[in-house]
Write a protein that holds these residues in place. Structure first.
Motif, PDB file in Angstrom:
ATOM      1  N   GLN A   4      42.922  46.075  46.922  1.00 34.59           N
ATOM      2  CA  GLN A   4      42.993  45.848  45.478  1.00 34.59           C
ATOM      3  C   GLN A   4      43.007  47.179  44.733  1.00 34.59           C
ATOM      4  O   GLN A   4      42.390  48.140  45.147  1.00 34.59           O
ATOM      5  CB  GLN A   4      41.760  45.084  45.029  1.00 34.59           C
ATOM      6  N   PRO A  34      47.604  34.721  43.182  1.00 30.27           N
ATOM      7  CA  PRO A  34      46.609  34.978  42.133  1.00 30.27           C
ATOM      8  C   PRO A  34      47.189  34.701  40.735  1.00 30.27           C
ATOM      9  O   PRO A  34      46.490  34.164  39.870  1.00 30.27           O
ATOM     10  CB  PRO A  34      46.277  36.465  42.323  1.00 30.27           C
ATOM     11  N   TYR A  35      48.465  35.034  40.528  1.00 31.67           N
ATOM     12  CA  TYR A  35      49.094  34.738  39.229  1.00 31.67           C
ATOM     13  C   TYR A  35      49.067  33.240  38.942  1.00 31.67           C
ATOM     14  O   TYR A  35      48.569  32.793  37.900  1.00 31.67           O
ATOM     15  CB  TYR A  35      50.540  35.252  39.212  1.00 31.67           C
ATOM     16  N   SER A  89      45.668  31.815  38.327  1.00 31.69           N
ATOM     17  CA  SER A  89      45.102  32.137  37.004  1.00 31.69           C
ATOM     18  C   SER A  89      45.758  31.295  35.912  1.00 31.69           C
ATOM     19  O   SER A  89      45.107  30.891  34.950  1.00 31.69           O
ATOM     20  CB  SER A  89      45.249  33.636  36.701  1.00 31.69           C
ATOM     21  N   SER A 146      50.096  40.635  40.740  1.00 29.22           N
ATOM     22  CA  SER A 146      48.855  39.871  40.925  1.00 29.22           C
ATOM     23  C   SER A 146      48.352  39.977  42.357  1.00 29.22           C
ATOM     24  O   SER A 146      47.160  39.838  42.616  1.00 29.22           O
ATOM     25  CB  SER A 146      49.057  38.410  40.524  1.00 29.22           C
ATOM     26  N   SER A 168      44.574  41.709  41.135  1.00 31.56           N
ATOM     27  CA  SER A 168      44.456  40.421  40.434  1.00 31.56           C
ATOM     28  C   SER A 168      43.580  40.475  39.197  1.00 31.56           C
ATOM     29  O   SER A 168      43.600  39.559  38.371  1.00 31.56           O
ATOM     30  CB  SER A 168      43.916  39.361  41.400  1.00 31.56           C
TER      31      SER A 168
END
Ligand code: NAD
Length: 352
Positions: free
Chosen positions: A351, A157-158, A161, A89, A93
């Motif tokens: 990213q 980010p994990y 989410s 992530s 992400s």
């Protein structure tokens, strides 16, 4: 009872599917789009069972989900499908937002429309179990444990989410009356875990005599939960939980990462002796950005309301887990040769 399980080809989902069929004699529909983390061999023991069905579908695909709900008419849903690896992530992400947030939204909407059309007796029975993580609560200091009313403070980010998906699920209860329950559990370990996560990665690297990467100084603490205990908790939650409520599940087994790695080294040394002790392979590497220091679960509510408790202790379970990987090369070798070879993930570069 017929249960639709999302993410049933993954680590925890496959344990849930196996237990539902073997121990509860229930019908299972496994909905999974087979990402890199999926392994259908985890389901070999139920694949030929008439009570088990597999549907390859993406939870973001509402039309596909609608069709599956019409064809199988499930009595309940256990939702585990997710992108689950924190390091991935950090590197990319996008898939986490798509599956964990948008996918959960699509699934909720499909469930809501399906639920609204059920006859009253079936509507009363219907349940939606959303499987989340203790990482939504952020990091603890040296003391304290997460309770169900601990405020959300996700760091990665994990976990962000997953936190976002928890809020959606709860809103679908408050606004639409969908009978949801949310579980927040600590780190799982056990057989059939994709070897990118700490415990299987260390076991396989130790078996193969490769470096054993430990983030930072190895002082991060996790409350390790055996996957079969967790699957048992989720099925108990489905059967006894109260709609609209959250439940924490933990293993009462806090260990630093370094303690876990050294324990695995000792077990592998004993069962597969090598000229040098495996601890000599430990390599401290750059820490994960945003790495939470400590997670620990207060599972009093699950114990009191559901009558659930972990069945074994960490020392026995970790030994069984090491032995399982030693005896099941055929399960992990193909993915280790092609999908993930153990390279470092999760440094905060551009990213993907
Ligand atoms: N493993 C842990 O320690 C842990 C701890 C707390 C919470 N959880 C949560 O438990 C759940 C299961 O975790 P896991 O470790 O078994 O994960 P996993 O990565 O092993 O498996 C996830 C499964 O979901 C499937 N999937 C992913 N995206 C999908 C999509 N868009 N549509 C359909 N299927 C999709 C994958 O193919 C895979 O089979 C996740 O929701 C995770 O956030 C895991």
């Amino acid at each position: 009872m017929r249960v639709l399980v999302t993410g049933g080809a993954g680590f925890i989902g496959s344990a849930v599917c196996r237990q539902l069929v073997h121990e509860h004699g229930m019908d299972v529909i496994n909905v999974d789009n087979l990402t890199y983390a999926a392994n259908l061999r985890s389901l070999d023991s139920i694949a030929g069972d008439p009570r088990y069905a597999f549907e390859q579908a993406d939870i973001c695909d509402r039309a596909a989900l609608d069709d599956i709900f019409v064809r199988y008419a499930p009595a309940a849903v256990i939702h585990l499908a997710a992108e689950s690896h924190v390091d991935r992530s950090i590197t990319g992400s996008s898939a986490f937002i798509d599956t964990n947030f948008v996918g959960t939204y699509q699934l909720l909407e499909v469930c809501r429309r399906y639920y609204d059309r059920l006859p009253a007796d079936r509507r009363n029975q219907f349940r939606f179990v959303h499987v989340s993580t203790d990482e939504v609560y952020g990091s603890l200091g040296a003391t304290g444990r997460f309770r169900e009313d601990t405020p959300y403070q996700p760091s990665s980010p994990y976990s962000a989410s997953k936190a976002a998906s928890d809020h959606l699920v709860h809103a679908w209860f408050k606004t639409y009356g969908l009978p949801v329950m949310i579980s927040n559990c600590s780190n799982n370990y056990g057989p059939y875990q994709f070897p990118e996560k700490l415990i299987p990665l260390i076991i396989l690297n130790a078996i193969e005599g490769k470096p054993l990467p430990v983030y930072g100084e190895g002082t991060n603490v996790r409350d390790w939960l055996y996957v079969e205990d967790h699957a048992d908790g989720l099925i108990t939650l489905l059967q006894r939980g109260r709609p609209g409520e959250k439940y924490n599940f933990g293993g009462d087994s806090e260990r630093t990462n370094l303690e876990v790695v050294k324990t695995i080294c000792r077990i592998v040394d004993r069962v597969a002796p090598a000229p040098r002790p495996r601890e000599s392979l430990i390599t401290f590497v750059q820490d994960r950005p945003g790495h939470d220091l400590r997670y620990a679960i207060d599972a009093t509510k699950a114990r009191r309301e559901l009558g659930w408790a972990p069945r074994g202790n960490f020392d026995d379970r970790i030994e069984q887990t090491v032995l399982w990987y030693l005896e099941n090369h055929a399960w992990w070798e193909p993915s280790r040769a092609t999908v993930y070879k153990g390279e470092r993930l999760g440094l905060a570069q551009a990213q993907l």
